[in-house]
Design a protein around this motif. Sequence first.
Motif, short mmCIF file in Angstrom:
data_model
loop_
_atom_site.label_atom_id
_atom_site.label_comp_id
_atom_site.label_asym_id
_atom_site.label_seq_id
_atom_site.Cartn_x
_atom_site.Cartn_y
_atom_site.Cartn_z
N LEU A 310 0.86 -1.12 0.11
CA LEU A 310 -0.04 0.03 -0.03
C LEU A 310 1.07 1.40 0.08
N VAL A 311 0.60 2.20 -0.72
CA VAL A 311 1.35 3.31 -1.02
C VAL A 311 0.59 4.31 -0.84
N LEU A 312 0.93 5.21 0.32
CA LEU A 312 0.16 6.35 0.86
C LEU A 312 0.96 7.66 0.38
N PHE A 313 0.02 8.60 -0.55
CA PHE A 313 0.77 9.79 -1.04
C PHE A 313 0.24 10.96 0.08
N GLN A 314 1.17 12.09 -0.10
CA GLN A 314 0.68 13.11 0.63
C GLN A 314 -0.62 13.98 0.63
N ASP A 315 -1.30 13.72 -0.75
CA ASP A 315 -2.65 14.19 -0.83
C ASP A 315 -3.69 13.18 -0.13
N GLY A 316 -3.12 12.00 0.55
CA GLY A 316 -4.39 11.27 1.06
C GLY A 316 -4.61 9.96 0.17
N ARG A 317 -4.24 10.12 -1.09
CA ARG A 317 -4.47 8.76 -2.18
C ARG A 317 -3.77 7.54 -1.52
N VAL A 318 -4.22 6.48 -1.86
CA VAL A 318 -3.41 5.24 -1.31
C VAL A 318 -3.57 4.29 -2.87
N LEU A 319 -2.42 3.97 -3.19
CA LEU A 319 -2.47 2.81 -4.27
C LEU A 319 -2.40 1.18 -3.49
N VAL A 320 -3.28 0.48 -3.75
CA VAL A 320 -3.29 -0.81 -3.19
C VAL A 320 -2.77 -1.88 -4.24
N HIS A 321 -1.62 -2.16 -4.13
CA HIS A 321 -0.98 -2.92 -5.03
C HIS A 321 -1.22 -4.58 -4.87
N GLY A 322 -1.24 -5.67 -5.62
CA GLY A 322 -1.42 -6.93 -5.40
C GLY A 322 -2.92 -7.23 -5.52
N THR A 323 -3.77 -6.28 -5.96
CA THR A 323 -5.23 -6.82 -6.07
C THR A 323 -5.91 -5.80 -7.12
N SER A 324 -6.80 -6.43 -7.99
CA SER A 324 -7.74 -5.54 -9.01
C SER A 324 -9.03 -5.62 -8.35
N ASP A 325 -9.22 -6.07 -6.99
CA ASP A 325 -10.68 -6.38 -6.81
C ASP A 325 -10.86 -4.91 -5.69
N ILE A 326 -11.76 -4.16 -6.09
CA ILE A 326 -12.01 -2.95 -5.38
C ILE A 326 -12.46 -3.30 -3.88
N ALA A 327 -13.37 -4.23 -3.81
CA ALA A 327 -13.71 -4.64 -2.47
C ALA A 327 -12.57 -5.11 -1.39
N GLU A 328 -11.49 -5.74 -1.97
CA GLU A 328 -10.37 -6.21 -1.20
C GLU A 328 -9.49 -4.99 -1.04
N ALA A 329 -9.37 -4.23 -1.95
CA ALA A 329 -8.52 -2.84 -1.89
C ALA A 329 -9.16 -1.95 -0.74
N ARG A 330 -10.26 -1.95 -0.75
CA ARG A 330 -11.11 -1.16 0.31
C ARG A 330 -10.98 -1.91 1.80
N SER A 331 -11.07 -2.81 1.73
CA SER A 331 -10.94 -3.86 3.05
C SER A 331 -9.49 -3.42 3.51
N LEU A 332 -8.29 -3.58 2.79
CA LEU A 332 -6.97 -3.23 3.25
C LEU A 332 -6.77 -1.80 3.53
N TYR A 333 -7.13 -0.98 2.86
CA TYR A 333 -7.43 0.48 2.91
C TYR A 333 -7.80 0.86 4.31
N HIS A 334 -8.91 0.38 4.77
CA HIS A 334 -9.59 0.81 6.03
C HIS A 334 -9.02 -0.16 7.20
N ARG A 335 -8.32 -1.34 6.83
CA ARG A 335 -7.32 -1.82 7.77
C ARG A 335 -6.28 -1.07 8.32
N TYR A 336 -5.50 -0.58 7.46
CA TYR A 336 -4.49 -0.12 7.89
C TYR A 336 -4.52 1.52 7.69
N PHE A 337 -5.21 2.37 7.03
CA PHE A 337 -5.38 3.84 7.12
C PHE A 337 -6.56 4.26 7.61
N GLY A 338 -7.71 3.36 8.23
CA GLY A 338 -8.88 3.78 8.85
C GLY A 338 -9.93 4.18 7.80
#
Length: 338
Positions: A310-338
């Motif tokens: 997961l790559v967090l930018f200064q503007d708050g965006r996150v790139l979730v690498h290793g999946t093209s599944d949006i639901a899985e990406a959202r889950s990882l995002y919320h797990r580590y970045f709230g």
Amino acid sequence: MEQRYSRQTLFSPIGTDGQRKLQHAHILIIGAGALGTSTAEMFTRAGAGKITIADRDYVEWSNLQRQQLYTEEDAQNRLPKAIALKEKLEAINQDVRIKAHVTDVTPWNLEELIGGVDLMLDATDNFEIRMIMNDISQKHNIPWIYGAVVGSYGISYTIIPGETSCLHCMMEQVPLGGLTCDTAGIISPIVQLVTAHQGAEALKILTGNRDALRENLVSFDLWSNQHSSIDVQMLKNDNCSSCGTSPSYPFLDYQNQTRTAVLCGRDTVQIRPSSTRKPDLKRTAEDLSPLGEVEQNPFLLSFSTGANRLVLFQDGRVLVHGTSDIAEARSLYHRYFG
């Protein structure tokens, strides 16, 4: 300085007067990938007055095959593309003012980016941003040049507000699906052909030679040796909500904006938060260090856990690498970045 651009001014349609106009021009390039790096270098060498670059991504190894100017060191350091490109361009021509923005283009920040801009160049990889550019173009009367590549196929079209058909005229809705560089790949020569068309059209506009503009949409496939030129002016629609007689600019509406996107050519999902509050990268790195591998530079934070990064930018965006599944990406995002 006259000698630097002598071969360009010797070309009679440009001449010294056209060169002077170019040196006072401001170009906005959206995207710093294959098309963006090529056109940015082209107009840096040509002596444009100012070039503004906006891109949301950073340099990776797969970019080096076709995205000129980037180096292995840029990929190793995961340098944001806009920053890396700015550094390379300033080494080519110090007289050109280069402004770099590491950001995901939205209707709101594009309104800020277009201040003083004479022309927009499309170097994006998705139609959502192109439709935003199209509405901004019509709203503020700024020409823009559409360009796209995939596989060995390329396409380009010049849009002049009030004169030509706009992109919305040609498409009733944003296209979904179809080939991408992820499914069809891409070869470098097609990039150069598209940017040659974009660059030539841009030179015509910026040097005061609009009468020489190509009116048709052009497309070509270098591998199958096909080329076409299509008259799309008949598609101009007075009822178009982007360029018609009573425009509403629908793609500038918040309700039409996607908050997640699967990125072209990568097993990656981008998540753009609704909050514009900038994250504290140092504090976040400290919080994540016990949970996985953390790398950080002044522009972003990279966090690896299991098969994902997961790559967090200064503007708050996150790139979730290793999946093209949006639901899985959202889950990882919320797990580590709230």
